[in-house]
Each structure stands twice: as structure tokens, then as C-alpha cells.
Motif scaffolding. Structure first.
Motif, PDB file in Angstrom:
ATOM      1  N   TYR A  85     -32.371  46.273  -8.737  1.00  0.00           N
ATOM      2  CA  TYR A  85     -33.719  46.341  -9.548  1.00  0.00           C
ATOM      3  C   TYR A  85     -33.771  47.676 -10.144  1.00  0.00           C
ATOM      4  N   LEU A  86     -33.556  48.680  -9.430  1.00  0.00           N
ATOM      5  CA  LEU A  86     -33.592  49.983  -9.775  1.00  0.00           C
ATOM      6  C   LEU A  86     -32.984  50.336 -10.955  1.00  0.00           C
ATOM      7  N   THR A  87     -31.975  49.571 -11.508  1.00  0.00           N
ATOM      8  CA  THR A  87     -31.369  49.846 -12.685  1.00  0.00           C
ATOM      9  C   THR A  87     -31.615  49.001 -13.751  1.00  0.00           C
ATOM     10  N   ALA A  88     -31.522  47.483 -13.113  1.00  0.00           N
ATOM     11  CA  ALA A  88     -31.704  46.467 -14.054  1.00  0.00           C
ATOM     12  C   ALA A  88     -32.994  46.175 -14.399  1.00  0.00           C
ATOM     13  N   GLY A  89     -33.975  46.447 -13.499  1.00  0.00           N
ATOM     14  CA  GLY A  89     -35.363  46.167 -13.593  1.00  0.00           C
ATOM     15  C   GLY A  89     -35.862  47.207 -14.694  1.00  0.00           C
ATOM     16  N   ARG A  90     -35.517  48.328 -14.221  1.00  0.00           N
ATOM     17  CA  ARG A  90     -36.211  49.620 -15.420  1.00  0.00           C
ATOM     18  C   ARG A  90     -35.757  49.142 -16.814  1.00  0.00           C
ATOM     19  N   VAL A  91     -34.416  48.966 -17.017  1.00  0.00           N
ATOM     20  CA  VAL A  91     -34.153  48.581 -18.190  1.00  0.00           C
ATOM     21  C   VAL A  91     -34.895  47.344 -18.982  1.00  0.00           C
ATOM     22  N   ILE A  92     -35.209  46.244 -18.158  1.00  0.00           N
ATOM     23  CA  ILE A  92     -35.513  45.277 -18.626  1.00  0.00           C
ATOM     24  C   ILE A  92     -37.175  45.245 -18.745  1.00  0.00           C
ATOM     25  N   GLY A  93     -37.700  46.131 -17.894  1.00  0.00           N
ATOM     26  CA  GLY A  93     -39.245  46.725 -18.048  1.00  0.00           C
ATOM     27  C   GLY A  93     -39.472  47.496 -19.376  1.00  0.00           C
ATOM     28  N   TRP A  94     -38.413  48.261 -19.490  1.00  0.00           N
ATOM     29  CA  TRP A  94     -38.660  49.178 -20.678  1.00  0.00           C
ATOM     30  C   TRP A  94     -38.470  48.156 -22.056  1.00  0.00           C
ATOM     31  N   ALA A  95     -37.612  47.059 -22.053  1.00  0.00           N
ATOM     32  CA  ALA A  95     -37.447  46.288 -22.988  1.00  0.00           C
ATOM     33  C   ALA A  95     -38.730  45.686 -23.245  1.00  0.00           C
ATOM     34  N   VAL A  96     -39.457  45.196 -22.322  1.00  0.00           N
ATOM     35  CA  VAL A  96     -40.716  44.471 -22.505  1.00  0.00           C
ATOM     36  C   VAL A  96     -41.633  45.378 -23.132  1.00  0.00           C
ATOM     37  N   LEU A  97     -41.985  46.496 -22.486  1.00  0.00           N
ATOM     38  CA  LEU A  97     -42.535  47.681 -23.071  1.00  0.00           C
ATOM     39  C   LEU A  97     -42.310  47.894 -24.613  1.00  0.00           C
ATOM     40  N   ALA A  98     -41.020  48.130 -24.685  1.00  0.00           N
ATOM     41  CA  ALA A  98     -40.543  48.348 -26.346  1.00  0.00           C
ATOM     42  C   ALA A  98     -41.108  47.232 -27.306  1.00  0.00           C
ATOM     43  N   GLY A  99     -40.844  46.018 -26.542  1.00  0.00           N
ATOM     44  CA  GLY A  99     -41.540  44.871 -27.402  1.00  0.00           C
ATOM     45  C   GLY A  99     -42.965  45.093 -27.660  1.00  0.00           C
ATOM     46  N   GLY A 100     -43.638  45.508 -26.649  1.00  0.00           N
ATOM     47  CA  GLY A 100     -45.177  45.699 -26.858  1.00  0.00           C
ATOM     48  C   GLY A 100     -45.351  46.552 -27.819  1.00  0.00           C
ATOM     49  N   ALA A 101     -44.638  47.853 -27.629  1.00  0.00           N
ATOM     50  CA  ALA A 101     -44.844  48.964 -28.597  1.00  0.00           C
ATOM     51  C   ALA A 101     -44.385  48.667 -30.011  1.00  0.00           C
ATOM     52  N   LEU A 102     -43.487  47.610 -30.187  1.00  0.00           N
ATOM     53  CA  LEU A 102     -43.132  47.263 -31.533  1.00  0.00           C
ATOM     54  C   LEU A 102     -44.149  46.403 -32.097  1.00  0.00           C
ATOM     55  N   SER A 103     -44.693  45.595 -31.460  1.00  0.00           N
ATOM     56  CA  SER A 103     -45.779  44.814 -31.833  1.00  0.00           C
ATOM     57  C   SER A 103     -47.153  45.510 -32.082  1.00  0.00           C
ATOM     58  N   LEU A 104     -47.299  46.517 -31.362  1.00  0.00           N
ATOM     59  CA  LEU A 104     -48.536  47.419 -31.610  1.00  0.00           C
ATOM     60  C   LEU A 104     -48.190  48.109 -32.997  1.00  0.00           C
TER      61      LEU A 104
END
Length: 189
Positions: free
Chosen positions: A155-174
């Protein structure tokens, strides 16, 4: 200090905390104890930054408060690692729900003003509130699912990467939405 340097400096404590977890875990009796030690690094950084630079970063303050609360919940729950895994997701969930509820009760937060949108109307604040709020809630829910289904180390590795990807998708949409608004304001004005 320029924004890129500040952002890079802000990423250092979370990355260091992951490394500390992997170093501390073999020495400690549980995932929760290793997470508590590792999570103390960004919290200490936020406190030192506030004292040295006399500047309080809102997310660092919220994250430190959520970390302290997660430590208490973990202790009360018999040493569960789950609250310590999810302390940042709790922040994004609460902020996302607050933005969505504000739109639902027809009192949208002035997100357009905060982001210096030229077309700062109520409808813009509503759209921004739904867009940002939805992505924050999705981020928190994805983190919850990952925390429940993955080991702490994964979780500490994959979870961070996946979480950042979700936030990056949100940032791109914004960014796309704000760019369209600014282009429209330029052609009209």
C-alpha cells in the motif's frame, strides 16, 4: 521561493517517511508502530517548517492533525494500522464532502475566487466545487479500497502511486476546465 522548489521540498517528507517505514518495520513489532514512526517525519517537518520559515502550510497542518488523530484511533483500536494508512485520505474525503455538500445546499465555496478565475460566478463555483469535491472523494475511496486489500508495504508504494494518479487526473480535469474558462474570458473581453 519558487513554486517548483516548494513543491519538491513538500514531496521530500512523504518519500522519506516511506523509506523510514521500510527501515523501521523489521525492528518494530507491528505495521502500526512502523507507520507511526514513519508518519512522524512529515509531521515533524511541518512543525519545523512553521517555526523556521514562519509559514504554515494548510495541507501540512491538516495532515499533521490527521496523523495525530490517526495515532490515537490506532491506539484505541488495539494497534490497527488502518487509521495510520488512511490519515491523508481522511482529509481528502472530508474536504471533498464539504465541497459537494456546499453545492447541494446551494452555498458553493468561492473556489473560483481562490483559483483567481476571471469568470467568478456562482455557476463557476458550483462546477468547480463538484469537480474538485468529486475527485477528492474518489481519491479517498480508492485509498480506502487499496488500504483494505493490500499489505501495508504494498500500500505504501502502490497506493501512493495510484493515489497520485487519481489526483493527477483530477488536476488535469481542473486545468482543462480552467483553461477553457480563461480562453472564453479572453475572447469575450
Amino acid at each position: 521561493m519558487n513554486t517548483a522548489r516548494r513543491a519538491a521540498r513538500g514531496l521530500l517528507p512523504p518519500l522519506a517517511s516511506v523509506a523510514v517505514y521500510f527501515l523501521a518495520r523489521p525492528l518494530l513489532h507491528s505495521d502500526a508502530a512502523a507507520l507511526a514512526v514513519a508518519g512522524a517525519i512529515p509531521a515533524a517537518y511541518a512543525i519545523v517548517a512553521a517555526l523556521v520559515w514562519r509559514r504554515i502550510e494548510l495541507f501540512a497542518l491538516l495532515s499533521t492533525a490527521a496523523f495525530a488523530l490517526a495515532c490515537i484511533v490506532s491506539l484505541l483500536d488495539g494497534g490497527s494500522a488502518l487509521p495510520l494508512k488512511l490519515h491523508e485520505a481522511a482529509i481528502t474525503f472530508v474536504l471533498g464532502i464539504a465541497l459537494l455538500v456546499a453545492v447541494l445546499i446551494r452555498r458553493p465555496m468561492p473556489v473560483g475566487r481562490w483559483l483567481k478565475v476571471p469568470d467568478d460566478q456562482r455557476s463557476t463555483d458550483e462546477t468547480l466545487g463538484v469537480l474538485i469535491g468529486a475527485f477528492l472523494v474518489v481519491h479517498a475511496l480508492v485509498q480506502l479500497v487499496l488500504a483494505l486489500t493490500m499489505s501495508t508495504a504494498t500500500y505504501l508504494t502502490a497506493g501512493r502511486v495510484i493515489g497520485w494518479a487519481v489526483l493527477a487526473g483530477g488536476a488535469l480535469s481542473l486545468w482543462t476546465y480552467l483553461r477553457r474558462i480563461r480562453q472564453r474570458a479572453t475572447t469575450v473581453g
